[in-house]
Design an enzyme around this catalytic site. Structure first.
Site, PDB file in Angstrom:
ATOM      1  N   TRP A   1     -21.728  47.965 -11.438  1.00 51.52           N
ATOM      2  CA  TRP A   1     -23.023  48.558 -11.749  1.00 51.52           C
ATOM      3  C   TRP A   1     -23.420  49.598 -10.711  1.00 51.52           C
ATOM      4  O   TRP A   1     -23.986  50.634 -11.052  1.00 51.52           O
ATOM      5  CB  TRP A   1     -24.080  47.463 -11.881  1.00 51.52           C
ATOM      6  CG  TRP A   1     -23.692  46.447 -12.915  1.00 51.52           C
ATOM      7  CD1 TRP A   1     -23.383  45.133 -12.734  1.00 51.52           C
ATOM      8  CD2 TRP A   1     -23.505  46.693 -14.327  1.00 51.52           C
ATOM      9  NE1 TRP A   1     -23.029  44.538 -13.916  1.00 51.52           N
ATOM     10  CE2 TRP A   1     -23.090  45.468 -14.920  1.00 51.52           C
ATOM     11  CE3 TRP A   1     -23.651  47.827 -15.129  1.00 51.52           C
ATOM     12  CZ2 TRP A   1     -22.827  45.351 -16.275  1.00 51.52           C
ATOM     13  CZ3 TRP A   1     -23.377  47.705 -16.486  1.00 51.52           C
ATOM     14  CH2 TRP A   1     -22.971  46.486 -17.045  1.00 51.52           C
TER      15      TRP A   1
ATOM     16  N   ASP B   1     -31.424  47.810  -7.451  1.00 47.78           N
ATOM     17  CA  ASP B   1     -31.210  47.264  -8.791  1.00 47.78           C
ATOM     18  C   ASP B   1     -31.188  45.751  -8.643  1.00 47.78           C
ATOM     19  O   ASP B   1     -30.252  45.179  -8.085  1.00 47.78           O
ATOM     20  CB  ASP B   1     -29.889  47.787  -9.353  1.00 47.78           C
ATOM     21  CG  ASP B   1     -29.538  47.192 -10.718  1.00 47.78           C
ATOM     22  OD1 ASP B   1     -30.301  46.335 -11.220  1.00 47.78           O
ATOM     23  OD2 ASP B   1     -28.493  47.582 -11.274  1.00 47.78           O
TER      24      ASP B   1
ATOM     25  N   LYS C   1     -31.994  38.549 -17.810  1.00 49.42           N
ATOM     26  CA  LYS C   1     -31.313  37.516 -17.037  1.00 49.42           C
ATOM     27  C   LYS C   1     -32.313  36.518 -16.452  1.00 49.42           C
ATOM     28  O   LYS C   1     -32.147  35.317 -16.609  1.00 49.42           O
ATOM     29  CB  LYS C   1     -30.469  38.160 -15.938  1.00 49.42           C
ATOM     30  CG  LYS C   1     -29.423  39.133 -16.498  1.00 49.42           C
ATOM     31  CD  LYS C   1     -28.665  39.838 -15.400  1.00 49.42           C
ATOM     32  CE  LYS C   1     -27.815  40.979 -15.953  1.00 49.42           C
ATOM     33  NZ  LYS C   1     -26.724  40.525 -16.820  1.00 49.42           N
TER      34      LYS C   1
END
Length: 359
Positions: free
Chosen positions: A102, A172, A196
């Site tokens: 990511w 992030d 999540k």
């Protein structure tokens, strides 16, 4: 119905109490005669949902008034573009610490928009370790430093967050937001997809220090300008109303458990149970992440052969476990144990792992 023992990496498990509450309000929210997804986002009922969710998020993470809380769309992947679009400064470099796929994708998007460089990387070690702060090169004339606090694919997590920087820290936090307390003042901007730890997919939370909004340029597309949403309480256009409503319910559930400190304690216990099952298996299971970088959210491990791994996953599925296959780039297995995954489910998985290794 028998609920699955859900260890999916995302979209992930939601608290059963939240799902039951949503079921009760599915056809009618309050006395409106409508479901949440049917009502106008300009109605006082939805404004209450939106505002309450923002206030609860602020309370749970102790976010001060000099930060904006935004509910956006497009997932963390859109933030890979919006962050450099809004925060890059002329003649300055955006720095990225690479700790997995990511962060690589975030860097790739930043390079399309300006000067972006790698400040440190764990790639040469197969992303088993979070780079130490001493390995981050000196940051001069930088727009910001970007990190990914938890790495779902490799099962690593930052435990020592950079602080006292001369440039804003951007993080992030898609896979570990609200799993532990934060010192918000260390960050200039935080973003997290909800799917999540915060709720269902469809809404992305952005927390940005208000003085950073001045970096956004008038030439930006309206919907990609943080000022657009900050100036309209995230109601500039039609928001993902159902996702925000469920986010609100998850925040209420978290508060009922005692808040983020209580969640952290439970998460530490869950992670400890699984890592003990790995470490005490006499080499039957091999943890991917180095001990000092292990994630509390994603426990990654391998077995000696692909055939053994296949049998493990097949038997686990037959026992009701789901989502345990590792990412294709790492292989093996992965148990994602986000906030909503019950302690009892983790205990059952650890017991299954011990039984399987003995057999």
């Amino acid at each position: 119905m028998k609920r699955a023992l859900n260890f999916n990496a995302g979209p992930a498990a939601l608290p059963e109490a939240v799902l039951k509450r949503a079921e009760k309000e599915w056809l009618e929210y309050g006395d409106t005669g409508m479901a949440v997804m049917e009502m106008s986002h300009r109605s006082k009922e939805y404004e209450y949902i939106n505002n309450t969710a923002q206030q609860m998020f602020r309370k749970l993470l102790s976010i001060p008034e000099d930060y904006e809380v935004l509910f956006l769309q497009g997932g963390a992947s859109l933030q890979f573009t919006m962050v450099p679009m809004n925060l890059m400064e002329e003649g300055k470099t955006a720095y990225y610490v690479l700790t997995g796929s990511w962060s690589e994708k975030a860097l790739k998007e930043a390079k399309k928009l300006g000067k972006a460089e790698i400040a440190a990387s764990g790639k040469e070690n197969q992303y088993k370790t979070i780079p130490s702060l001493s390995n981050i090169k000196p940051l001069t004339e930088g727009s910001y430093l970007h990190i990914t606090t938890n790495n779902t694919i490799y099962g690593t997590q930052w435990h020592d967050i950079p602080a006292g920087l001369d440039l804003p820290l951007v993080a992030d936090m898609s896979s570990d937001i609200m799993s532990r307390p934060l010192e918000i003042s260390n960050y200039g901007l935080i973003y997290a997809g909800a799917q999540k730890n915060l709720g269902p997919s469809g809404v992305t939370v952005v927390v940005i220090k208000k003085d950073l909004l001045a970096r956004s340029k008038d030439s930006l597309p309206t919907m990609l300008d943080y000022r657009t949403q900050a100036g309209s309480a995230s109601l500039y256009n039609t928001p993902p109303t159902l996702a925000v409503y469920l986010l609100k319910l998850v925040l209420e559930w978290a508060e009922s458990l005692g808040g983020v400190k209580s969640l952290e304690k439970i998460n530490q216990e869950k992670a400890g149970i699984l890592y003990s099952a790995i470490d005490e298996s006499d080499g039957f299971y091999h943890g991917h992440a180095d001990h000092g970088s292990r994630s509390m959210m994603n426990v990654t491990f391998t077995l000696d052969t692909e055939e053994t791994t296949k049998v493990f996953l097949e038997e686990a599925k037959a026992r009701g476990f789901t989502g345990l296959a590792g990412h294709r780039s790492v292989g093996g297995c992965r148990a994602s144990i986000y906030n909503a995954v019950p302690l009892e489910h983790v205990e059952q998985l650890a017991q299954f792992m011990k039984e399987f290794s003995k057999r």
